[in-house]
Design an enzyme around this catalytic site. Structure first.
Site, PDB file in Angstrom:
ATOM      1  N   HIS A   1       1.254   4.208   2.086  1.00 22.59           N
ATOM      2  CA  HIS A   1       1.818   4.972   3.313  1.00 22.59           C
ATOM      3  C   HIS A   1       3.465   4.985   2.911  1.00 22.59           C
ATOM      4  O   HIS A   1       3.205   3.781   2.921  1.00 22.59           O
ATOM      5  CB  HIS A   1       1.235   3.511   4.659  1.00 22.59           C
ATOM      6  CG  HIS A   1      -0.045   4.335   4.991  1.00 22.59           C
ATOM      7  ND1 HIS A   1      -0.840   3.355   5.313  1.00 22.59           N
ATOM      8  CD2 HIS A   1      -0.604   5.187   4.614  1.00 22.59           C
ATOM      9  CE1 HIS A   1      -2.342   3.818   5.925  1.00 22.59           C
ATOM     10  NE2 HIS A   1      -2.147   5.312   5.059  1.00 22.59           N
TER      11      HIS A   1
ATOM     12  N   HIS B   1       0.643  -0.751   0.340  1.00 20.59           N
ATOM     13  CA  HIS B   1       0.394  -0.195  -0.278  1.00 20.59           C
ATOM     14  C   HIS B   1       1.038   1.196   0.288  1.00 20.59           C
ATOM     15  O   HIS B   1       1.886   0.890   0.218  1.00 20.59           O
ATOM     16  CB  HIS B   1      -1.075  -0.579   1.006  1.00 20.59           C
ATOM     17  CG  HIS B   1      -0.130  -0.136   2.502  1.00 20.59           C
ATOM     18  ND1 HIS B   1      -0.053  -1.094   3.125  1.00 20.59           N
ATOM     19  CD2 HIS B   1      -0.620   0.953   3.176  1.00 20.59           C
ATOM     20  CE1 HIS B   1       0.991  -0.239   3.621  1.00 20.59           C
ATOM     21  NE2 HIS B   1       0.288   0.754   4.953  1.00 20.59           N
TER      22      HIS B   1
ATOM     23  N   ASP C   1       5.746   4.521   4.321  1.00 19.23           N
ATOM     24  CA  ASP C   1       6.269   3.770   5.197  1.00 19.23           C
ATOM     25  C   ASP C   1       6.631   2.199   4.589  1.00 19.23           C
ATOM     26  O   ASP C   1       7.738   1.399   4.595  1.00 19.23           O
ATOM     27  CB  ASP C   1       5.892   3.388   7.424  1.00 19.23           C
ATOM     28  CG  ASP C   1       4.812   2.376   6.937  1.00 19.23           C
ATOM     29  OD1 ASP C   1       3.830   2.954   6.272  1.00 19.23           O
ATOM     30  OD2 ASP C   1       4.623   1.484   8.248  1.00 19.23           O
TER      31      ASP C   1
ATOM     32  N   HIS D   1       6.548  -5.224  11.867  1.00 17.62           N
ATOM     33  CA  HIS D   1       5.843  -4.154  12.111  1.00 17.62           C
ATOM     34  C   HIS D   1       5.357  -3.486  13.856  1.00 17.62           C
ATOM     35  O   HIS D   1       4.090  -3.160  14.167  1.00 17.62           O
ATOM     36  CB  HIS D   1       4.705  -3.913  11.186  1.00 17.62           C
ATOM     37  CG  HIS D   1       4.236  -3.160  10.860  1.00 17.62           C
ATOM     38  ND1 HIS D   1       3.028  -2.733  11.384  1.00 17.62           N
ATOM     39  CD2 HIS D   1       4.481  -1.995   9.572  1.00 17.62           C
ATOM     40  CE1 HIS D   1       2.878  -1.173  10.266  1.00 17.62           C
ATOM     41  NE2 HIS D   1       3.578  -1.207   9.728  1.00 17.62           N
TER      42      HIS D   1
ATOM     43  N   HIS E   1      -7.956  -2.090   4.996  1.00 20.11           N
ATOM     44  CA  HIS E   1      -7.201  -1.113   5.969  1.00 20.11           C
ATOM     45  C   HIS E   1      -7.604   0.627   6.025  1.00 20.11           C
ATOM     46  O   HIS E   1      -8.296   0.151   4.957  1.00 20.11           O
ATOM     47  CB  HIS E   1      -5.280  -0.979   5.210  1.00 20.11           C
ATOM     48  CG  HIS E   1      -4.042  -0.123   5.657  1.00 20.11           C
ATOM     49  ND1 HIS E   1      -4.284  -0.651   7.115  1.00 20.11           N
ATOM     50  CD2 HIS E   1      -3.236   0.452   5.484  1.00 20.11           C
ATOM     51  CE1 HIS E   1      -3.436   0.216   7.916  1.00 20.11           C
ATOM     52  NE2 HIS E   1      -3.336   1.369   6.689  1.00 20.11           N
TER      53      HIS E   1
ATOM     54  N   ASP F   1       0.067  -4.259   5.861  1.00 20.96           N
ATOM     55  CA  ASP F   1      -0.697  -3.534   7.017  1.00 20.96           C
ATOM     56  C   ASP F   1      -2.930  -3.979   6.620  1.00 20.96           C
ATOM     57  O   ASP F   1      -3.028  -3.726   5.551  1.00 20.96           O
ATOM     58  CB  ASP F   1      -0.082  -2.211   6.681  1.00 20.96           C
ATOM     59  CG  ASP F   1       0.399  -1.472   7.442  1.00 20.96           C
ATOM     60  OD1 ASP F   1       1.416  -2.645   7.967  1.00 20.96           O
ATOM     61  OD2 ASP F   1       0.939  -0.533   7.327  1.00 20.96           O
TER      62      ASP F   1
HETATM   63 ZN   LIG Z   1       2.823  -0.230   8.259  1.00 22.36          ZN
END
Ligand SMILES: [Zn+2]
Length: 296
Positions: free
Chosen positions: A62, A60, A64, A262, A137, A204
């Site tokens: 995001h 995804h 990070d 994570h 998510h 995630d």
């Molecule tokens: Zn993450």
């Protein structure tokens, strides 16, 4: 297959944990699952050649999990990578990648293709296949399943009784149909193949039935494990998992091994996260940066 954890933190890096990235080496190929900030440096520390990476699977968008892409693709270009890099991600991947690559002066990035997926096969070789599975998510997110096929074993007695020359056995073993003396010999009839080995990467996501479906045939599960169960309400609120929930999935699908990653920065270490999971699924470990796992 070799799994190298390059980055194992949550939202922010720590002195010992980089942003997300997992390198899978299989059948001479190198596949990167997520590419957080700093992953190209982690690859160099782990003594992995960035030019070997053919496929980058982004769970995804995001930061990070993706902010390492511009730097990695630039370095691949300056290292004169000889193949086109394939990038896979959920919806809007093309848009986000193009924005990222327009954000700075550049001497160019390596040749690449980006495609968007929610479900289904991404790529495969003779020995393995990689597929995408929809997760839930706060933004579109996908998990990845790697299926590693076992080598077919020849049914020697049967082939000998049919007088099929041994020079054709190798093709049958590789799953090809061969023709001999006017007759077709199919690999399903003259070889046996054990069940494949299946690795699922739960990136995630919030806990839910979708994970039981995704991991139903998994041998090894790599799962995000952001929270302790005492923070399960917080986990729900921010669409993440607890380590206990990851263990419940591994237990329910009868997996052989669970590797957690994570962790939230709110915990000083991963001891309690690991212990909580091990109560439900004993064969659990918590990945550190540069943890290597070899799978025969
Ligand atoms: Zn993450």
């Amino acid at each position: 297959m070799k799994i190298t954890f390059l980055g194992t933190t949550c939202t922010q890096p720590t002195p010992s944990r980089n942003h997300s990235g997992i390198l899978i080496e299989i059948d001479g190929d190198a596949i990167l699952l997520d590419c957080g900030e700093g992953i190209q440096r982690q690859l160099r520390v782990a003594k992995k050649r960035i030019t070997k990476i053919k496929h980058i699977c982004v769970s995804h968008w995001h930061g990070d999990h993706c902010l390492g892409l511009p730097g990695l693709l630039s370095s691949m270009a300056s290292d004169q990578i000889s193949h086109k890099v394939q990038i896979y991600g959920p919806e809007k991947s093309k848009l986000f990648l193009s924005h990222m690559l327009q954000g700075f002066y550049s001497h160019g990035v390596c040749e690449h293709d980006c495609s968007e997926h929610e479900q289904g096969t991404l790529f495969k070789s003779r020995m393995y296949s990689v597929s995408a599975h929809k997760l839930v998510h706060s933004v579109p997110s996908i998990g990845f399943k790697i299926t590693v096929y076992k080598q077919r074993k020849i049914i020697k007695d049967l082939l000998e009784s049919k007088r099929v020359p041994t020079t054709l056995w190798g093709k049958l073993q590789q799953g090809e149909t061969v023709k001999f003396d006017g007759k077709m010999y199919r690999p399903e009839q003259y070889t046996v193949q054990d069940d494949p080995l299946i690795l699922c990467y739960i990136a995630d996501t919030i806990m839910g039935d979708h994970l039981y479906t995704f991991c139903e045939d998994a041998d090894i599960i790599i799962s995000e494990s952001t929270f302790l169960h005492e923070h399960v309400e917080k986990a729900k609120e921010v669409y993440h998992m607890t380590s206990q929930q990851a263990a419940m999935v591994a237990h329910h699908v009868n997996a052989k091994r669970l590797i957690l990653t994570h962790p939230s920065l709110r915990y000083k270490n991963t001891k309690r996260l690991l212990e909580e999971a091990q109560v439900i699924f004993p064969n659990t470990m918590f990945a550190e940066d540069f943890t290597e796992v070899n799978i025969e």
